[in-house]
Design a protein around this motif. Structure first.
Motif, mmCIF file in Angstrom:
data_model
loop_
_atom_site.group_PDB
_atom_site.id
_atom_site.type_symbol
_atom_site.label_atom_id
_atom_site.label_comp_id
_atom_site.label_asym_id
_atom_site.label_seq_id
_atom_site.Cartn_x
_atom_site.Cartn_y
_atom_site.Cartn_z
ATOM 1 N N VAL A 81 0.797 -1.182 -0.103
ATOM 2 C CA VAL A 81 -0.174 -0.132 0.064
ATOM 3 C C VAL A 81 0.803 1.140 0.010
ATOM 4 O O VAL A 81 0.724 2.359 -0.698
ATOM 5 N N ASN A 82 2.035 1.298 0.720
ATOM 6 C CA ASN A 82 2.965 2.283 0.923
ATOM 7 C C ASN A 82 3.449 2.827 -0.581
ATOM 8 O O ASN A 82 3.856 3.826 -0.661
ATOM 9 N N ASP A 83 3.543 1.871 -1.302
ATOM 10 C CA ASP A 83 4.444 1.997 -2.727
ATOM 11 C C ASP A 83 3.365 2.191 -4.002
ATOM 12 O O ASP A 83 3.760 2.001 -4.939
ATOM 13 N N LEU A 84 1.936 2.156 -3.644
ATOM 14 C CA LEU A 84 0.985 2.126 -4.752
ATOM 15 C C LEU A 84 0.891 3.315 -5.303
ATOM 16 O O LEU A 84 0.826 4.466 -4.693
ATOM 17 N N THR A 85 1.023 3.462 -6.778
ATOM 18 C CA THR A 85 1.076 4.634 -7.463
ATOM 19 C C THR A 85 0.257 4.440 -8.793
ATOM 20 O O THR A 85 -0.128 2.963 -9.157
ATOM 21 N N THR A 93 -8.053 0.094 -15.030
ATOM 22 C CA THR A 93 -8.736 -0.149 -13.586
ATOM 23 C C THR A 93 -9.188 1.540 -13.520
ATOM 24 O O THR A 93 -10.244 1.684 -13.035
ATOM 25 N N PHE A 94 -8.262 2.469 -13.921
ATOM 26 C CA PHE A 94 -8.717 3.802 -13.866
ATOM 27 C C PHE A 94 -9.769 4.189 -14.948
ATOM 28 O O PHE A 94 -10.576 5.216 -14.897
ATOM 29 N N GLU A 95 -9.383 3.825 -16.067
ATOM 30 C CA GLU A 95 -10.167 4.266 -17.467
ATOM 31 C C GLU A 95 -11.614 3.596 -17.100
ATOM 32 O O GLU A 95 -12.580 4.317 -17.784
ATOM 33 N N LYS A 130 -8.493 -4.803 -6.359
ATOM 34 C CA LYS A 130 -8.533 -4.633 -4.838
ATOM 35 C C LYS A 130 -7.323 -3.677 -4.539
ATOM 36 O O LYS A 130 -7.460 -2.804 -3.987
ATOM 37 N N LYS A 131 -6.257 -3.613 -5.466
ATOM 38 C CA LYS A 131 -5.158 -2.860 -5.461
ATOM 39 C C LYS A 131 -5.710 -1.331 -5.829
ATOM 40 O O LYS A 131 -5.230 -0.368 -5.169
ATOM 41 N N TYR A 132 -6.523 -1.310 -6.573
ATOM 42 C CA TYR A 132 -7.075 -0.042 -7.220
ATOM 43 C C TYR A 132 -7.940 0.586 -5.952
ATOM 44 O O TYR A 132 -7.808 2.034 -5.588
#
Length: 534
Positions: A81-85, A93-95, A130-132
């Motif tokens: 989580v601390n390194d998620l960019t 996932t963003f689109e 989930k990471k998103y």
């Protein structure tokens, strides 16, 4: 008496925080240092608010809070989580626009939208999804620490491909797992971040699934569930933050890039709206040219008219400046809390308080430079037409303070949805603090070197409003104040429970001592009797 009680409660909380840290160190870290991300552990031992957050959510039962911290920290390491960019998560996932942050509810809480119709069941992509979600929550937690979210599950127009995966007896694993994951995010990983969970237009076919979901929620979370339709969603969200299909007026359309965020703009300064930095630079250059011509003309003709006393003019100008600052700050609410940033200390730490009365329309923001160089700063807001900010852009010397007055303009009223952004960047020793240099500095400074701190608006209630809220509360309508009161009550009950345990222990010890005293007394009497008879 009340102050003494409050002090005792604070000391009790502090002792619980220290106990939690010590036990976590002894019981969880000692033999498994690689189990967690070291950055999370370091934050746990430095941030009292973080520990108190876990304790509050677990009613100050240290054992339960430790289990929660353990589970949360393991999840943070597993999902990095601390390194998620943005670059570490697939672009699709963003689109899709299935999950995003936008708008506010009536209490000023940010809205976290889940568009169920855009969520398609696929076991291969569940980890990315989930990471998103974790990326969005972590991003919000860093920008708005301690501020709750309102989650909106938009189930309108959901097709059978979206719904069927939520029915347990058909194919429960992937999607029900995803729903459970979202709930765990607010129940375990980000405690106290959930304001309410609004279920919009839930199809009847999903009733069975949500009976299962409710079993995953604790009593606190179940009370935050709100099932609504188009006819009553405005009970919680104003029309300006609802899309047209929900009966609102918000024309926002999700798109990527860029990531949607609060639209911070230049506020209104003393003499009207601030122009852009390019326009400002051009106008200042023009003004300098004009001043230069006027100066040369005055040098030739005006110097013969009178002798200038420069020291007297400077003193008069200083008096005028001091009077101007004093008038500006008159009636402004002084801050009581401080956010300690890497470049600036910002007071207040979280919110500016405005009310409807004339004496409640100004707030003071104090910036303190904690670096060895000048620090440039500027203030932006999501409602530039409402507020005047003076100064809105300038620099602060080493160790000095700058007072910024934020005032409501004209007949406007503050709103809980209004936000302010304080941006700061350290200047090199060879950079001057002039207007032209500042404009150029902000164009060239790298984004990574800019400190950002957000402030939200708090609305002071008028006496009539307070009476109205009391009346509503007596009728059973839940409010934020009642929720805070409920949380305080739970703290008191937890403290009371601990006191009862101590009293019970004292009574038990008293009984043991009485028994021992009786035995000793009986033994003494028997000894005396034996000696006397012999």
């Amino acid at each position: 008496m009340a102050d003494a009680g409050q002090l005792e409660a604070e000391q009790d909380i502090y002792s619980k925080i220290q106990e939690t840290r010590q036990r976590f160190k002894d019981e969880y870290i000692q033999d498994s240092s690689d189990k967690y991300d070291s950055r999370d552990v370091e934050r746990l031992f430095k941030d009292d608010a973080l520990v108190e957050c876990y304790l509050t959510w677990r009613l100050f039962v240290v054992e339960d809070a430790l289990k929660m911290i353990d589970e949360s920290f393991q999840w943070r390491k597993e999902y990095t989580v601390n390194d998620l960019t943005e670059n570490s998560i697939p672009r699709w996932t963003f689109e899709t626009g299935a999950v995003y942050l936008h708008g506010y509810d009536k209490e000023g809480h940010k809205l976290f939208w889940f568009k169920v119709k855009l969520h398609v069941k696929d076991p291969k992509t569940i980890l990315d999804k989930k990471k998103y979600v974790a990326f969005w929550l972590e991003r919000y937690a860093k920008r708005e620490p301690g501020t709750p979210l309102t989650v909106v599950f938009d189930m309108s127009e959901s097709g059978i491909s979206n719904i069927v995966s939520h029915i347990p007896h058909l194919n429960p694993a992937p999607d029900m797992d995803f729903v459970k994951y979202i709930i765990s995010c607010f129940k375990v990983y980000y405690p106290k971040f959930l304001s309410k969970m609004i279920m919009y237009e839930m199809p009847w076919i999903m009733n069975a699934a949500w009976k299962i979901v409710k079993t995953w929620l604790g009593p606190e979370a179940i009370s935050k569930l709100k099932f609504v339709s188009k006819s009553d969603i405005q009970t919680y969200i104003s029309p300006e933050h609802l899309p047209p299909q929900m009966g609102g007026m918000d024309q926002f359309k999700y798109s990527y890039p860029p990531l949607p965020d609060d639209d911070f703009q230049s506020p209104i300064c003393e003499n009207g709206p601030i122009v852009s930095e390019d326009e400002s630079e051009a106008k200042e250059a023009e003004s300098e040219c004009r001043d230069s011509l006027e100066s040369s003309f005055n040098t030739e003709h005006g110097i013969r008219l009178k002798k200038v006393n420069f020291m007297e003019d400077v003193a008069k100008q200083d008096d005028v400046d001091r009077a101007d600052i004093s008038n500006r700050q008159k009636g402004a609410r002084r801050p009581l809390t401080t956010f300690k940033g890497t470049l600036l200390h910002v007071s207040p730490s979280e919110e500016l308080s405005f009310g409807s009365r004339d004496t409640e329309r100004k707030c003071l923001v104090i910036l303190h430079n904690v670096t060895k160089n000048h620090v440039a700063f500027k203030v932006r807001t999501t409602a530039p037409e409402k507020y005047r900010v003076k100064p809105s852009s300038s620099s602060c010397e080493t160790g000095a303070n700058v007072d910024i007055v934020v005032s409501l303009h004209g007949g406007y009223q503050a709103s809980p949805q209004d936000r302010f952004l304080v941006m700061a960047a350290e200047m090199e020793a060879n950079v001057s603090a002039g207007s032209l240099d500042l404009a150029q500095f902000w164009k060239e400074v790298p984004k990574a070197k800019i400190m950002e701190h957000r402030l939200r608006c708090h609305i002071l209630e008028s006496p009539k409003s307070i009476l109205s809220n009391l009346s509503d509360t007596s009728l059973g309508t839940p409010t934020t104040d009642t929720q805070d009161l409920h949380m305080t009550l739970m703290r008191v009950m937890a403290s009371n429970s601990r006191l009862e345990q101590k009293v019970d222990m004292c009574l038990w010890l008293q009984k043991v001592l009485l028994l021992l005293a009786s035995v000793l007394l009986a033994f003494s009497f028997s000894t005396i009797y034996l000696l006397w008879t012999s």
